[in-house]
Design a protein around this motif. Sequence first.
Motif, PDB file in Angstrom:
ATOM      1  N   PRO A  65     -29.387  63.327  27.896  1.00 14.32           N
ATOM      2  CA  PRO A  65     -30.123  62.534  26.922  1.00 14.32           C
ATOM      3  C   PRO A  65     -30.032  61.056  27.278  1.00 14.32           C
ATOM      4  O   PRO A  65     -29.066  60.615  27.907  1.00 14.32           O
ATOM      5  N   VAL A  67     -29.242  57.204  27.220  1.00 10.09           N
ATOM      6  CA  VAL A  67     -28.129  56.455  26.662  1.00 10.09           C
ATOM      7  C   VAL A  67     -28.691  55.306  25.827  1.00 10.09           C
ATOM      8  O   VAL A  67     -29.536  54.546  26.304  1.00 10.09           O
ATOM      9  N   ALA A  68     -28.218  55.221  24.595  1.00  9.44           N
ATOM     10  CA  ALA A  68     -28.693  54.151  23.707  1.00  9.44           C
ATOM     11  C   ALA A  68     -28.041  52.834  24.113  1.00  9.44           C
ATOM     12  O   ALA A  68     -26.895  52.797  24.551  1.00  9.44           O
ATOM     13  N   ALA A  72     -29.048  48.988  20.141  1.00 12.93           N
ATOM     14  CA  ALA A  72     -30.080  49.926  19.694  1.00 12.93           C
ATOM     15  C   ALA A  72     -29.648  50.564  18.376  1.00 12.93           C
ATOM     16  O   ALA A  72     -28.452  50.621  18.070  1.00 12.93           O
ATOM     17  N   THR A  74     -28.597  53.434  15.739  1.00 14.49           N
ATOM     18  CA  THR A  74     -27.734  54.590  15.937  1.00 14.49           C
ATOM     19  C   THR A  74     -28.540  55.867  16.147  1.00 14.49           C
ATOM     20  O   THR A  74     -29.622  56.034  15.598  1.00 14.49           O
ATOM     21  N   GLN A  75     -27.993  56.755  16.965  1.00 13.36           N
ATOM     22  CA  GLN A  75     -28.607  58.060  17.201  1.00 13.36           C
ATOM     23  C   GLN A  75     -28.149  59.075  16.153  1.00 13.36           C
ATOM     24  O   GLN A  75     -28.752  60.124  16.008  1.00 13.36           O
ATOM     25  N   ASN A  76     -27.039  58.781  15.452  1.00  8.23           N
ATOM     26  CA  ASN A  76     -26.468  59.673  14.441  1.00  8.23           C
ATOM     27  C   ASN A  76     -26.287  58.894  13.135  1.00  8.23           C
ATOM     28  O   ASN A  76     -25.165  58.488  12.805  1.00  8.23           O
ATOM     29  N   PRO A  77     -27.335  58.706  12.365  1.00  3.85           N
ATOM     30  CA  PRO A  77     -27.217  57.860  11.179  1.00  3.85           C
ATOM     31  C   PRO A  77     -26.328  58.446  10.076  1.00  3.85           C
ATOM     32  O   PRO A  77     -25.766  57.695   9.281  1.00  3.85           O
TER      33      PRO A  77
END
Length: 134
Positions: A65, A67-68, A72, A74-77
């Motif tokens: 996946p 990388v943020a 950036a 969050t990918q997991n809010p």
Amino acid sequence: MAQQGGPRPVRTNSQPKPVSGPGALSQRTDMMTNSDPNVYGDRKATEELMSSAPMAKARPVPTPPPVAGLFAPTQNPNEPVTAGNPMGEGPGPESLNLPARTFNPTQILTRLSQSDPSGEVEMILREMQSKGIF
């Protein structure tokens, strides 16, 4: 007594390498003669064998996946910031599926004392042990 010398047999690549005799009977077996038929035939035979054999299909490699970036979103809010930490909200370190590690101060101080030329770490270790701390 056996007679030495004489014509040497010609070795083809389909035959195993000859083994040299002992002592005075020894001969070099690593050198090929000009009469040895290994110039083009062996490579062609090997390529023919490889082309006739079924080869395994290459497995597709999954792409990781993206990388943020640092700033950036969050990918997991819904995951707390303290997830994976033994303190705070969210799952603890057991959710990381890491091997169990126990904190053993005696082992740590013993290892440190081996590379401490002053001997202070060993004094601390003995003092703690004498007081029954560990």
